[in-house]
Design an enzyme around this catalytic site. Structure first.
Site, PDB file in Angstrom:
ATOM      1  N   GLU A  57       0.848  -1.202   0.000  1.00  0.00           N
ATOM      2  CA  GLU A  57       0.000   0.000   0.000  1.00  0.00           C
ATOM      3  C   GLU A  57       0.877   1.243   0.000  1.00  0.00           C
ATOM      4  O   GLU A  57       1.851   1.314   0.754  1.00  0.00           O
ATOM      5  CB  GLU A  57      -0.892   0.084   1.247  1.00  0.00           C
ATOM      6  CG  GLU A  57      -2.024  -0.888   1.337  1.00  0.00           C
ATOM      7  CD  GLU A  57      -2.866  -0.648   2.601  1.00  0.00           C
ATOM      8  OE1 GLU A  57      -2.955   0.525   3.055  1.00  0.00           O
ATOM      9  OE2 GLU A  57      -3.412  -1.622   3.137  1.00  0.00           O
ATOM     10  N   LYS A  79     -15.347   4.887   5.217  1.00  0.00           N
ATOM     11  CA  LYS A  79     -14.170   4.746   6.062  1.00  0.00           C
ATOM     12  C   LYS A  79     -14.232   5.760   7.195  1.00  0.00           C
ATOM     13  O   LYS A  79     -14.698   6.893   7.015  1.00  0.00           O
ATOM     14  CB  LYS A  79     -12.886   4.926   5.252  1.00  0.00           C
ATOM     15  CG  LYS A  79     -12.647   3.840   4.211  1.00  0.00           C
ATOM     16  CD  LYS A  79     -11.215   3.800   3.739  1.00  0.00           C
ATOM     17  CE  LYS A  79     -10.340   3.154   4.778  1.00  0.00           C
ATOM     18  NZ  LYS A  79      -8.959   2.920   4.284  1.00  0.00           N
TER      19      LYS A  79
END
Length: 352
Positions: free
Chosen positions: A264, A321
């Protein structure tokens, strides 16, 4: 004979180029913590239209895996943190999970890796001690199906697994993690010819130190650079410095043969008022310049020939999120599949 020799040399050159091209690669993280995303079928069409041939998932959703079937896109799936205990304690659980979530899809869906857990060392449920036993049991399950040479097993770690990371030359893992989990995991990765997955976010380093770190240094733009007093190497961006801190930590434990994949990394296009670096322009600069570096086989000062594979975070903005505004705005595409900003994903686009 002469013609065969020429053909053999040409094939060898082609094979070498192919291996090199495969060594440096760009993928994307396809997160789905949102209630407004397009269907998986549409997402696969989007990936193919952008020339993206690697995708990392955070689960094993059947609709997504079926949509990826026959696409030619290489897939990394995730085994969740909350199930590490069961996989560690019961090999039969690991085998059942593998049968249900991997074997039934592969090879039509090109699953190339299983990310066992995600940033386990910072998991508030303290699942660290179950990580390596779970990795080993899932690998045993792969062996039963003769997939252990086809599908790699790793586990993404956060950069916070390092106790020291600046300057890069003093990079080292946290002492309390080394014997219980880091060495056993690195032994497993070495035994299985796998790689260490690392999540790195220069955005957070910049946000925490914006008074001393220039935005140009964070975004791969022209800058004077910084010399590491420990190794004499000069760094021109945070990304290289962070990755070399990981390499230094591996070297310190004598695991310099273990490859690293950046599982990531990314930059948000929007943030709260105190998230000064979050903007579409900065996100485009970070991701765009990083892609250029990787697709040009750019290694790091410590390992110039590293040929990194990097997964950008993330494909979409994810409206569910939690946390600061930036958390919901790491996407390179809006849910309607329009670009938040332009990023080249292929060598052809770079040469454009």
């Amino acid at each position: 004979m002469h013609r065969l020799l020429i053909l053999s040399i040409l094939f060898s050159c082609f094979l070498s180029f192919s291996l090199l091209a495969d060594g440096s690669a760009i993928g994307v993280n396809y997160g789905r913590i949102a209630n407004n995303l397009p269907s998986a079928f549409k997402v696969v069409k989007l990936l193919k239209s952008q020339g993206i041939n690697r995708v990392k998932l955070f689960d094993t959703d059947p609709a997504v895996l079926l949509s990826l079937s026959g696409s030619g896109i290489k897939v990394t799936v995730n085994f969740p943190n909350e199930k590490l205990f069961f996989a560690a304690k019961k090999p039969s659980y690991a085998l059942t999970w593998l049968n249900k979530n991997v074997v039934v899809y592969h090879p039509k869906t090109l699953i190339e890796a299983i990310a066992v857990g995600n940033e386990v060392f910072v998991d508030p449920h303290n699942t660290t001690k179950f990580l390596v036993p779970a990795m080993r049991n899932i690998h045993k399950a792969l062996t039963i199906h003769n997939l252990h040479n086809t599908i790699k097993i790793s586990s993404p770690i956060a950069l916070s697994a390092l106790g020291s990371s600046y300057p890069s030359s003093i990079g080292s893992f946290k002492p309390e993690l080394i014997e219980p989990v880091i060495k056993p995991m690195l032994n497993f990765l070495r035994e299985t010819s796998s790689y260490l997955m690392v999540n790195v976010y220069p955005f957070f380093a910049y946000e925490s130190n914006a008074d001393v770190i220039s935005i140009d240094y964070a975004l791969f733009r022209e800058n004077p650079g910084n010399v590491d007093p420990g190794n004499g190497l000069k760094y021109f961006n945070i990304f290289d410095a962070q990755i070399d801190a990981v390499f230094a930590a591996l070297n310190r434990l004598q695991y310099d043969d273990v490859r690293v994949v950046v599982s990531e990394t990314g930059w948000p296009s929007k943030g709260d008022s105190d998230e000064v670096g979050a903007s579409p322009q900065n996100a485009a600069a970070y991701n765009g310049n990083l892609v250029k570096k990787i697709l040009n086989n750019g290694g790091t000062p410590l390992r110039p020939n590293a040929n990194l594979t990097v997964y950008l975070f993330a494909l979409f903005n994810e409206n569910k999120k939690v946390g600061p505004t930036s958390e919901r705005n790491f996407g390179m595409f809006y849910p309607d599949m329009k670009k938040v900003y332009d990023v080249p994903f292929t060598v052809a686009e770079l040469r454009g």
